[in-house]
Scaffold this motif. Structure first.
Motif, PDB file in Angstrom:
ATOM      1  N   SER A   1      34.821 131.578  79.642  1.00 34.69           N
ATOM      2  CA  SER A   1      34.549 131.268  81.035  1.00 34.69           C
ATOM      3  C   SER A   1      34.543 132.558  81.836  1.00 34.69           C
ATOM      4  CB  SER A   1      35.622 130.322  81.592  1.00 34.69           C
ATOM      5  OG  SER A   1      35.432 130.144  82.982  1.00 34.69           O
ATOM      6  N   THR A   2      33.490 132.731  82.618  1.00 33.67           N
ATOM      7  CA  THR A   2      33.431 133.920  83.476  1.00 33.67           C
ATOM      8  C   THR A   2      33.574 133.535  84.945  1.00 33.67           C
ATOM      9  OG1 THR A   2      31.009 133.764  83.486  1.00 33.67           O
ATOM     10  CG2 THR A   2      32.029 135.216  81.842  1.00 33.67           C
TER      11      THR A   2
ATOM     12  N   SER B   1      37.649 137.618  82.313  1.00 36.29           N
ATOM     13  CA  SER B   1      37.096 136.495  81.556  1.00 36.29           C
ATOM     14  C   SER B   1      38.228 135.689  80.915  1.00 36.29           C
ATOM     15  CB  SER B   1      36.152 137.007  80.460  1.00 36.29           C
ATOM     16  OG  SER B   1      35.060 137.704  81.018  1.00 36.29           O
TER      17      SER B   1
ATOM     18  N   ARG C   1      36.081 120.359  80.597  1.00 35.26           N
ATOM     19  CA  ARG C   1      36.078 121.500  79.693  1.00 35.26           C
ATOM     20  C   ARG C   1      35.725 121.047  78.276  1.00 35.26           C
ATOM     21  NH1 ARG C   1      40.862 119.426  80.060  1.00 35.26           N
ATOM     22  NH2 ARG C   1      42.357 119.472  78.349  1.00 35.26           N
ATOM     23  N   PRO C   2      35.126 121.937  77.518  1.00 31.20           N
ATOM     24  CA  PRO C   2      34.685 121.541  76.176  1.00 31.20           C
ATOM     25  C   PRO C   2      35.785 121.624  75.131  1.00 31.20           C
ATOM     26  CG  PRO C   2      33.993 123.766  76.651  1.00 31.20           C
ATOM     27  CD  PRO C   2      34.685 123.281  77.869  1.00 31.20           C
TER      28      PRO C   2
ATOM     29  N   TYR D   1      35.593 129.269  73.423  1.00 34.01           N
ATOM     30  CA  TYR D   1      34.831 129.056  74.634  1.00 34.01           C
ATOM     31  C   TYR D   1      35.182 130.142  75.639  1.00 34.01           C
ATOM     32  CZ  TYR D   1      34.380 124.595  72.322  1.00 34.01           C
ATOM     33  OH  TYR D   1      34.143 123.632  71.378  1.00 34.01           O
TER      34      TYR D   1
ATOM     35  N   THR E   1      33.782 126.611  84.422  1.00 32.44           N
ATOM     36  CA  THR E   1      32.881 126.181  83.356  1.00 32.44           C
ATOM     37  C   THR E   1      33.107 127.053  82.128  1.00 32.44           C
ATOM     38  OG1 THR E   1      31.126 127.673  84.120  1.00 32.44           O
ATOM     39  CG2 THR E   1      31.119 125.410  84.979  1.00 32.44           C
ATOM     40  N   PHE E   2      32.800 126.505  80.964  1.00 31.70           N
ATOM     41  CA  PHE E   2      32.957 127.229  79.699  1.00 31.70           C
ATOM     42  C   PHE E   2      31.654 127.195  78.918  1.00 31.70           C
ATOM     43  CE2 PHE E   2      37.318 126.298  80.752  1.00 31.70           C
ATOM     44  CZ  PHE E   2      38.037 127.371  80.245  1.00 31.70           C
ATOM     45  N   ALA E   3      31.416 128.265  78.187  1.00 28.71           N
ATOM     46  CA  ALA E   3      30.273 128.316  77.279  1.00 28.71           C
ATOM     47  C   ALA E   3      30.791 128.614  75.881  1.00 28.71           C
ATOM     48  CB  ALA E   3      29.293 129.406  77.719  1.00 28.71           C
ATOM     49  N   PRO E   4      30.154 128.064  74.850  1.00 25.26           N
ATOM     50  CA  PRO E   4      30.606 128.349  73.481  1.00 25.26           C
ATOM     51  C   PRO E   4      30.556 129.848  73.192  1.00 25.26           C
ATOM     52  CG  PRO E   4      29.063 126.531  73.500  1.00 25.26           C
ATOM     53  CD  PRO E   4      29.030 127.116  74.876  1.00 25.26           C
ATOM     54  N   ALA E   5      31.569 130.336  72.510  1.00 25.24           N
ATOM     55  CA  ALA E   5      31.634 131.755  72.135  1.00 25.24           C
ATOM     56  C   ALA E   5      32.140 131.835  70.704  1.00 25.24           C
ATOM     57  CB  ALA E   5      32.549 132.521  73.087  1.00 25.24           C
ATOM     58  N   ASP E   6      31.372 131.245  69.825  1.00 19.31           N
ATOM     59  CA  ASP E   6      31.842 131.087  68.443  1.00 19.31           C
ATOM     60  C   ASP E   6      31.936 132.404  67.682  1.00 19.31           C
ATOM     61  OD1 ASP E   6      32.108 128.420  68.859  1.00 19.31           O
ATOM     62  OD2 ASP E   6      30.129 127.914  68.075  1.00 19.31           O
TER      63      ASP E   6
END
Lengths: 420, 172
Positions: A365-366, A352, A337-338, A363, A371-376
Motif C-alpha cells: 500500500s502506498t 509504504s 483489504r485483500p 500486498y 488500498t493494497f496491490a499484490p506484491a508477490d
C-alpha cells in the motif's frame, strides 16, 4: 484434607476449553517445519522481541554491505565444520538471527541424537561467510528423549557490538557473557536493577512479570557494559506485549494484548518515563494471545496495528488500524483489504506499508493502508527491524531461501544458511 | 496409513482431556491450551510419529509437561534475577469455591511438587508414569507428593494424612 480430585471442578474447566481448528495448528506446523529444516530466522533469545534501539545512521554494530536484488543462486558460503559426533547438518536444529545487516548468529542445537549441546557460528558480512563453530558453554551431554522438550535450548541475546549473553536453562540455570562475539565466554551472575528511562543503543526485551503466567510483561534490557539486567520502572499499563518497536524519532511503541485489556498500543516519547495508551475496541481470543496481532511503525507518527480476531483470524474478523498523529487517535481502515488475517506487517522508510498473509500473499500500500496491490515478488512474510535495515523470513516451504536482509524493506537479499 | 486422519481423531479425542490434565500443572487455562496446542503442532510437524508411537496421547502429554517446565525455567531465571514473587489470583468462571481454593494452593507449590500432584491426583496417572513424564525416579515423585500434600493441607486447612488423600496414592 478432602480428596483433591473432588475439589477440582472439571465441568467448569471443560466448559472454558475451546479447541482451535486443527487446520490452524497444521499451518503452524508447516511454518515450524520450514524454520527448523534450514535456519529458521526464529529469535535465538526466547525473550520475545529484541528490536534494536540503534536506528539507521547510528549503526555501531558494523557497516552493512551493499544490498543486491534477490539472486536465484548466490555463491554458497564456506560452511563450518560440523562438530563430532554429528556430521550431518540434518542432525541439528539451526536458529539464526541478525542484530544488524552485517552481524548474524547461528546456534546449532543437537536435535536428533539425544545430545543437549549447542554450537555457535557467526557472520560479520551479512551471511556471506560464517565462522567456525564454537561450542557454547554450559552445553550438557546428558541424554534426553527425542524431541520431547527435554533439551532446553540456550537463549542467545545480542547485547551490543561484540557482546553476547547466553542463558543456559539447565538446572540450575546459568548465564555466560562474551565480549568477543562468542569466541570466549565467562560465567557471570547478572545483577538486576531498575532505571527510569531507556538509554539509547540498547536492545529492548520484554519479560514476564509472573513466574508462571505471562499475562503481563515489562520492558528490560541488558546493560552493555556489565551485562546486568535493567528493568524500566515506569512501564506501560501491563499486558502481554505482542510487539516492541522503536521509531526513528526515538519514540518507543508497545503493541499489547490482554485477556482483560483487549488490544492496545502504548507509546512513550520520553524514553519510557511516561506512556500514552489507546485501547482498540476489539476482544482478542484469550487462547491465542501470543499470535494475535502485528504492529509496525517507522517514523513514530504513522503506525499500523493488525488484529487477527478469534482463532488467529480464521474467522476473518481481524482488523487493520492506523494512526497518523503519533498514536493519539486510531482509525479502523481497509475493510476491503485483500489480506486476512495479516501475519506480517511492516512499513518502509519511504512510508509504504507491506502486509503479508499466512498463505504466501504479499500486498503493498502506498496510500497509508487505504488500498493494497499484490506484491508477490516480495519474498518475506515476517520482518524484524535491525540496525541499518530489516531482516525477514519466508513462510513458503517451496521457496529456495529462508532468510533475507534488506535496507529498505522492499529490496531483499537472500542469506544462505550456514548449514547448507 | 493416513497420518492426518490419525491425528485428527487423536485431536478430537484427546485435546480436552490433555488440557484438563495440564491446567493444574500450569495454573492457567490459557497456558494449558497453549502447551497442548504446541504439542500437537510438534506432532503435526512430523505426522508419521502419530502412527509409530505406542501411545501418542502419552507422548503429547510428556511434550506439553516439558514445555511447561521449560517455560517455568525461563521464567525462573528472570525471577531469580529480579527477585520477584508470584502472587497471581486464579479465576475460572463458574467454578466452585473449592476449585478456586485448590488452584490457588497448587500455584503456591514449587513446580516439581505441583506437576507431580496435578498429574497423579488430578490426572490420575500412576506414580510410575508420573516419574516417566517428569524424568525423575519413583522415589522422587513420592517425595514430591508427600511434601505437596503437606503444603496443600496447610493451604486448604486440612490434614495431610487424611484417609481420603492417602487412598489416591497407592496405585503406583
Amino acid at each position: 484434607m478432602p480428596e483433591l480430585r473432588d475439589l477440582f471442578d472439571r465441568e467448569a474447566v471443560a466448559s472454558q476449553i475451546n479447541p482451535p481448528a486443527l487446520a490452524a495448528l497444521e499451518e503452524r506446523a508447516r511454518h515450524r517445519v520450514r524454520r527448523n529444516r534450514v535456519a529458521g530466522a526464529a529469535v535465538i533469545a526466547a525473550l520475545v522481541a529484541v528490536p534494536l534501539l540503534t536506528m539507521r545512521g547510528e549503526d555501531d554494530l558494523g557497516v552493512p554491505p551493499p544490498l543486491q536484488t534477490p539472486s536465484p543462486s548466490p555463491s554458497p558460503p564456506a560452511a563450518p565444520a560440523f562438530p563430532p559426533p554429528l556430521r550431518d547438518p540434518g542432525d541439528y536444529v539451526v536458529n539464526q538471527t541478525f542484530s544488524s545487516l552485517s552481524h548474524g548468529f547461528a546456534v546449532y542445537q543437537a536435535g536428533a541424537h539425544h545430545l543437549c549441546a549447542a554450537w555457535l557460528s557467526t557472520t560479520e558480512d551479512g551471511g556471506s561467510t560464517w565462522s567456525e563453530l564454537h561450542q557454547l558453554p554450559g552445553s550438557h551431554h546428558e541424554e534426553s528423549t527425542e524431541d520431547d522438550g527435554g533439551c532446553y535450548g540456550p537463549e542467545l541475546v545480542p547485547v551490543a557490538a561484540e557482546i553476547l549473553v547466553l542463558n543456559q536453562l539447565s538446572d540450575p540455570p546459568t548465564s555466560f557473557i562474551s565480549r568477543d562475539t562468542g569466541q570466549t565466554w565467562q560465567e557471570y551472575h547478572p545483577r538486576a536493577r531498575v532505571a527510569d528511562a531507556v538509554p539509547a543503543g540498547v536492545n529492548l526485551q520484554t519479560h514476564c512479570l509472573s513466574e508462571n503466567l505471562c499475562e503481563e510483561q515489562v520492558l528490560s534490557w541488558h546493560d552493555p557494559e556489565t551485562g546486568d539486567i535493567v528493568e524500566l520502572s515506569g512501564n506501560a499499563p501491563g499486558a502481554f506485549t505482542a510487539d516492541v518497536r522503536v521509531a526513528t524519532d526515538g519514540s518507543i511503541w508497545l503493541a499489547g494484548i490482554g485477556a482483560q485489556t483487549g488490544y492496545h498500543v502504548s507509546v512513550s516519547r520520553d524514553r519510557g518515563r511516561s506512556w500514552q495508551t489507546t485501547t482498540l475496541g476489539e476482544d482478542p481470543d484469550p487462547t491465542d494471545l501470543g499470535n494475535g496481532a502485528a504492529f509496525t511503525t517507522h517514523d513514530g507518527v504513522t503506525a499500523y496495528f493488525a488484529t487477527r480476531g478469534s482463532t488467529a483470524g480464521r474467522d476473518g474478523s481481524g482488523s487493520l488500524y492506523r494512526t497518523v498523529d503519533g498514536g493519539r487517535s486510531w482509525q479502523r481502515i481497509a475493510d476491503g483489504r485483500p489480506v486476512s488475517p495479516i501475519f506480517g506487517l511492516w512499513v518502509t522508510p519511504d512510508g509504504s506499508l507491506v502486509a503479508a498473509d499466512d498463505r504466501h500473499g504479499r500486498y503493498l500500500s502506498t496510500d497509508q493502508g487505504e488500498t493494497f496491490a499484490p506484491a508477490d515478488l516480495l519474498p518475506v512474510a515476517s520482518v524484524q527491524p535491525i540496525a541499518g535495515g530489516f531482516y525477514g523470513w519466508v513462510s513458503d516451504p517451496d521457496h529456495p531461501y529462508d532468510i533475507y536482509l534488506s535496507e529498505d524493506g522492499l529490496v531483499w537479499r537472500p542469506v544462505q544458511a550456514p548449514s547448507r | 496409513v493416513n497420518h492426518r486422519d490419525v491425528i485428527q481423531e487423536l485431536y478430537a479425542g484427546s485435546y480436552r482431556r490433555l488440557v484438563l490434565q495440564l491446567y493444574p500443572v500450569t495454573g492457567d487455562l490459557g497456558e494449558a491450551q497453549e502447551v497442548v496446542q504446541e504439542a500437537f503442532v510438534r506432532l503435526l510437524a512430523k505426522p508419521s510419529r502419530a502412527t509409530s508411537l505406542d501411545n501418542p496421547e502419552a507422548w503429547l502429554r510428556t511434550v506439553a509437561v516439558n514445555l511447561v517446565r521449560s517455560r517455568w525455567r525461563r521464567g525462573k531465571l528472570l525471577q531469580r534475577l529480579l527477585r520477584r514473587i508470584e502472587a497471581e489470583p486464579t479465576t475460572m468462571p463458574g467454578a466452585t469455591p473449592d476449585h478456586v481454593a485448590l488452584m490457588t494452593a497448587l500455584r503456591q507449590l514449587p513446580m516439581g511438587q505441583r506437576a507431580a500432584v496435578a498429574l497423579h491426583y488430578l490426572a490420575d496417572l500412576p506414580i510410575r508414569e508420573v516419574a516417566e513424564v517428569l524424568e525423575v525416579s519413583v522415589g522422587t515423585v513420592k517425595s514430591r507428593l508427600a511434601r505437596g500434600r503437606v503444603a496443600l493441607a496447610t493451604a486448604l486447612g486440612g490434614s495431610a494424612d487424611s484417609p481420603a488423600t492417602v487412598r489416591s496414592t497407592h496405585h503406583a
